[in-house]
Design an enzyme around this catalytic site. Structure first.
Site, short mmCIF file in Angstrom:
data_model
loop_
_atom_site.label_atom_id
_atom_site.label_comp_id
_atom_site.label_asym_id
_atom_site.label_seq_id
_atom_site.Cartn_x
_atom_site.Cartn_y
_atom_site.Cartn_z
N THR A 15 0.82 -1.22 0.00
CA THR A 15 0.00 0.00 0.00
C THR A 15 0.85 1.26 0.00
O THR A 15 0.49 2.27 -0.63
CB THR A 15 -0.93 -0.01 1.24
OG1 THR A 15 -1.82 -1.11 1.11
CG2 THR A 15 -1.74 1.26 1.36
N THR A 90 1.69 -4.61 4.20
CA THR A 90 1.58 -4.96 5.63
C THR A 90 1.05 -6.38 5.87
O THR A 90 1.25 -6.93 6.94
CB THR A 90 0.67 -3.95 6.35
OG1 THR A 90 -0.63 -3.97 5.74
CG2 THR A 90 1.25 -2.55 6.32
N ASP A 91 0.39 -6.96 4.86
CA ASP A 91 -0.25 -8.27 5.09
C ASP A 91 0.74 -9.33 5.57
O ASP A 91 0.43 -10.11 6.47
CB ASP A 91 -0.91 -8.78 3.80
CG ASP A 91 -2.21 -8.06 3.48
OD1 ASP A 91 -2.56 -7.11 4.20
OD2 ASP A 91 -2.88 -8.45 2.49
C1 SIN Z 1 -0.85 -3.19 2.76
O1 SIN Z 1 0.15 -2.94 2.17
O2 SIN Z 1 -1.13 -2.53 3.80
C2 SIN Z 1 -1.88 -4.22 2.38
C3 SIN Z 1 -1.63 -4.87 1.09
C4 SIN Z 1 -0.32 -5.60 1.04
O3 SIN Z 1 0.06 -6.22 2.02
O4 SIN Z 1 0.31 -5.55 -0.02
#
Ligand code: SIN
Length: 323
Positions: A15, A90-91
């Site tokens: 993200t 973040t995933d």
């Molecule tokens: C994110 O980046 O917060 C969610 C999507 C991902 O992990 O690529």
């Protein structure tokens, strides 16, 4: 001569690197240089060298990608970088952070960061997170923490950190432990001097297949049987202190007798796998007696990576999980 530390900024997407499509749906497209230029104050903190390794959502990041990232970081440090920031979705950030902890013994700070809110929405957290991560990467004492996740002005150790909320800006937590530091008023405050090393070694590749079976009430051995037929290793996320329904226990015994390393973790968010509190088929004491290796306090996702790296470097799984 510059007195700013040299920091390597490696971008992998997520993200934080997202750009909306015509329907407003985010997909990674920004480069590390883009991220740097939209983070006021970054260049004052460090002399930043950028590297674009991947542009992907973190759901697509695999252990071979983590291995390639570890190599990229080692190379950067060999070339003189004194700190490293990795921008990442973040995933699966917690998995990459822990994989790096298993494969890096480089003696410089490594900070992973990302964003919960895309850059085009009000209150986007990417620039603040990147600035905080750069501060951590420029703090020599942070090397003793191993790779850390820096999100929402908190510093989390790789072993404990998890994404605990799908969408809040304060999405990350370290259950049972708490953050190991904070970034406040432009200063990194570390709450501990060091964390224990998770380093196992640097494999030539990380391509072994280690599967994770999450135990649910009433589960039988079908998933274990299917997994045992194709995997190099298996992690069980057992209930409570490390338990499985009795109907699953026989399949686990067969898998271990067939030579498959099987690690026993708990699906609980915190606490160790027990040793000798419960008896009977499927209890932790029974599973240990038939050869499952207890993961101690390590959660299932990270136990999977630990087993994968242990197998790749030829380390005995029992040794690799002894606490
Ligand atoms: C994110 O980046 O917060 C969610 C999507 C991902 O992990 O690529």
């Amino acid at each position: 001569m510059s007195t700013r530390p040299q920091v390597l900024l490696v971008s992998l997407g997520g993200t934080i690197a997202g750009v909306p499509d015509e329907r407003g749906r985010n997909a990674p497209a920004k480069t590390a240089a883009d991220l740097l230029s939209s983070t006021p104050g970054a260049e004052d903190l460090a002399e930043v060298r950028v590297a674009d390794v991947r542009q992907m959502p973190s759901r697509a990041i695999s252990p071979p990608d983590m291995h390639a990232l570890a190599r990229e970081i080692r190379e950067g440090v060999r070339e003189g970088c004194e700190g490293v920031v990795v921008t990442h979705g973040t995933d699966t950030m917690e998995e990459t952070a822990y994989a790096l902890a298993l494969m890096l013994d480089i003696g410089v700070p490594v900070a992973l960061t990302g964003a919960m809110r895309p850059g085009h929405v009000p209150g986007s957290d990417g620039p603040a997170n990147l600035l905080a991560a750069l501060r951590v990467a420029a703090t020599r004492e942070a090397a003793a923490l191993g790779p850390v996740v820096v999100m929402h002005d908190e510093v989390h150790a790789a072993r404990w950190v998890t994404k605990a909320h799908t969408s809040r800006v304060a999405a990350f937590a370290s259950p049972s432990f708490g953050p190991v530091g904070t970034v406040l008023e432009g200063r990194v405050r570390l709450h501990v001097d060091s964390v224990r090393s998770e380093f196992l070694g640097v494999p030539d590749e990380l391509s072994g297949r280690v599967e994770l079976v999450w135990v649910s009430a009433g589960a039988d051995g079908a998933l274990v049987d299917a997994t045992a037929a194709l995997a190099d290793g298996l992690v069980i996320a057992g209930t409570g202190g490390g338990h499985v329904p009795p109907a699953m226990a026989e399949s686990l015994q067969k898998a271990v007798e067939g030579g498959l390393p099987v690690v026993l973790a708990s699906r609980c968010a915190g606490g160790p796998v027990l040793e000798e509190t419960y008896g009977g088929v499927g209890s932790e004491s029974h599973l240990r007696s038939i050869g499952l290796v207890p993961a101690g306090t390590l959660g299932p996702l990270k136990a999977r990576l630990r087993l994968m790296v242990a197998l790749a470097v030829g380390e005995d799984p029992v040794e690799a999980f002894s606490e």
